[in-house]
Structures are given as structure tokens and as C-alpha cells.
Scaffold this motif. Sequence first.
Motif: not given
Length: 462
Positions: A93-112
Amino acid sequence: MISQDTIVALATPSGAGAIAVLRISGSNAITIAGGVFTSVSGKDITHQKTHTLHLGHIEDDNKIYDQVLLSIFKGPNSYTGENTVEISCHGSTYIQQQIIQLLLRKGCRMANAGEFTLRAFLNGKLDLSQAEAVADLVASDNEASHQIAMQQMRGGFSNEIARLREELLNFASLIELELDFAEEDVEFADRTQFHELLNRISFVLKRLIDSFAVGNVIKNGIPVAIVGEPNVGKSTLLNALLNEERAIVSDIAGTTRDTIEDELVISGIGFRFIDTAGIRETEDVVESLGIKKTFEKMEQAQVVTYLFDASLFTTHGAGLKTEIEKIKNQFPLKPLVIIGNKADKLTESEKAYALQQIPELLLVSAKENIGVEELKDKLLSFVNTGALRNNETIVTNTRHYDSLLKALEEIQKVQYGLQSSISADLMAIDIRQALYYFGEITGQVTNDELLGNIFANFCIGK
């Protein structure tokens, strides 16, 4: 309405596992993923072909997050119709969240919720009924519901509706053409052929509407209430059906004071069994509440099984028959299965007498597991699975059912108008309305509120 931004979400269940899959979709999906992915072979993934798989590391500022497999799907040849990337990482779960947060910083947004499938619909990859089938497929928990969802997702239902809509639309065009030449008093639409088409459409709509009764129970499971007097073996029967010690069993009458529910799949059909408190006169407040709930569950159930102690039939047969008639009168529209338990205690002549008095009686011994398979077969007989075997279209969605009912009502108005020789302009109004309801099912007619309601029920990563 199609959003141009790039979305990301976890596509596998949350929590730790062997692997997790992160899904990215949008015009910049490959570019964003390429900015944090380093291939072990030194490839630049932004220049790789679609539908390719690459091994490498997710890293940023010399920090390595994980070794992953990265899949590339270039639009329009992807699930969403957009550029899509799927990252298979380790399931921490740590890896999952770290990669998601990295992608959010690079320009993604969380999907609905359901946004990936919504984009697939908006980009023409799926029609609306197929998109809804995706959610049904994810939620399917037995063979029958899986089979129906697969058929609908592959376009079985929507193709049938589309054919009807196209044929009706062709005649509607001719009717509308007649309105343009109203002063000429000409008929472009052959009324005999139109009458045959309306009959055919009406027949198909009625078949689809009737299938909802089967489809709804297959999708949601069939609730079966097990009722009877205390200490006749209701909990023992539930345990025998489930093949596990689910309910507490004792010789003390009134042991079950609340309803106990569990599910069982029989030949691909889901049944939800409800063990209820024994029905009797009692001054025990808690037991009285349980008995009250028993009658509530009987109201909610689609099948009621009445269980009695068959060893008492020779002495209490008249009272038992009276109780059975009371239940039949109270729930005249519900299938009632009458079960005589503890049949292992009966002689052959006692069994014959009981069956003579109640021909539909099913004799079982829950304790000895006798007659339990016959009971399962009896329950299956209440479900019309012929449509499944014949691969017919079955409606499971309440929204579709409602639109079909409304479409049929409009078609019947057109039929009446044709028989009454009413003017073409009045018939055209009803035809347009029928076409509207057909379009509602497949998404040719829709609005933002409807889409919001449908996709809000999806899981986030789908």
C-alpha cells in the motif's frame, strides 16, 4: 463533455497484495508516465508502439520507488479510446500511494468513480448499456449473473434494441416525409408493412420486459425464507443447505431469536437463505421481536419454505394443514415449499399417509442430509433458466426495464393510431417518443444527470 485532463486511479482492490495495477488515461498519459519511468533497456516509452509491455523503474529525483511493468495503449485503440498506461507494481500500500502521489504531482488528477468507463462511452468505445454491463460484470458473483453481464457487455442487448430502433426510424422518416407532402395526400410508408413491424417490435419488447423477472433475481439473488414452529429443524436445514455450521442448533425451542442470512449458489443461481425465529405464542419480549421479524422477512422473500416436524404429522396433521393454508392465504402470490423434516423417523406407511394428505410435500431429514438435493432442485424450478441455456437476451437493469415499458406504451399508442386511421402527424409524435426511449437505453439520448447517476455506482478504478 469529454474531459481533456489525465486521470489516474488504482485499478486493483485497495490493500496489500502480490501486485497492484495503476491506470492512467488521457492525452498526456504516456508523456506523464514517461517522465517517471526508466526502462531497463534505455527505451523512451513515448516513442514505443501501442500494446507493448516494458520493464523498468518508477523514479524521480534519483529516488527509485519500485520496479514495475508498464503497458502502453495508444488511443483510439484502448479501453477508454484515449492514450492509456497501466503500471503493474508490487502490492505494498505504501508503494501504491507513493506512485499515485508522484503521478498527481506530475500532472494527473484522481479519477472519479467510473470515469474510465465513462470516457469509453463518450469516446464511442461502448454504448451505455454495455458500459453498465461492465459494472454488472465486476459485481457478478455467480455463473448466471456473469453470463448475462458478458452477453450484455458484448452488445447482445444493445444490438437487439438498435435493430428495432433502426427499423422504426426508417418508417418514421417515411411518415415525416408524408407530412412534408400533406397537401398531396400521398402515403410513402406502406401501412401493412408498418403494422407488421409494430407487431414484431411489440412482441420483442414484451419478451424483454418479461425477462426482467428472471434477470432481476439472477442479478440480486433469490431470497428464500425458512419458516415454521420452534424446534422443527430450521437452523439444521440451513446448515445442511450451506454444508457448514452457520446457525446455532439446540433442542431448546426458541434458540433462533433473530434472522440469520447466508448465500448459496445452486447451478449458477444465487439464493439467499433466511433462517427465521420459530412462530409460536410467547411472552418472551426478545423472542416476540424475532417472530415479528420473521413475518417481515416472509414479506420480503420471493420464496417461502414452511418446515414442520414430519414425525408429528399423524397426531397433529390437521393443525399443520390449517397453518399451511393460513400461510398460503397470507402470501397467495409467493411460491410455497412445504417441507416435512425428520423424515428419517417415519415408517414407509407414515410417509405415504403424509404425502396423501399433502401431495406437494417434500420429505427431508436435515440432520441426516436426506432430501436436501431434492429441495435444491425444487428451488431451481422456480427460476426460468431456459433463457440462459438458449442464450436469449435477459434484462437485469431497472433503468432498461423502465425505458422498455415506456417504449412499449408508445408503440401501443402507434398501433392504436394505425388501426384508427388517425393522421400521420399525431402518429409521428408517438413514434418519436418511442425512439427516444430506445435511445435512452443505448445512450443515443442522454444527459449529464443520467450519466452521473449511472457512473457514480462504479468503483473508482473502472
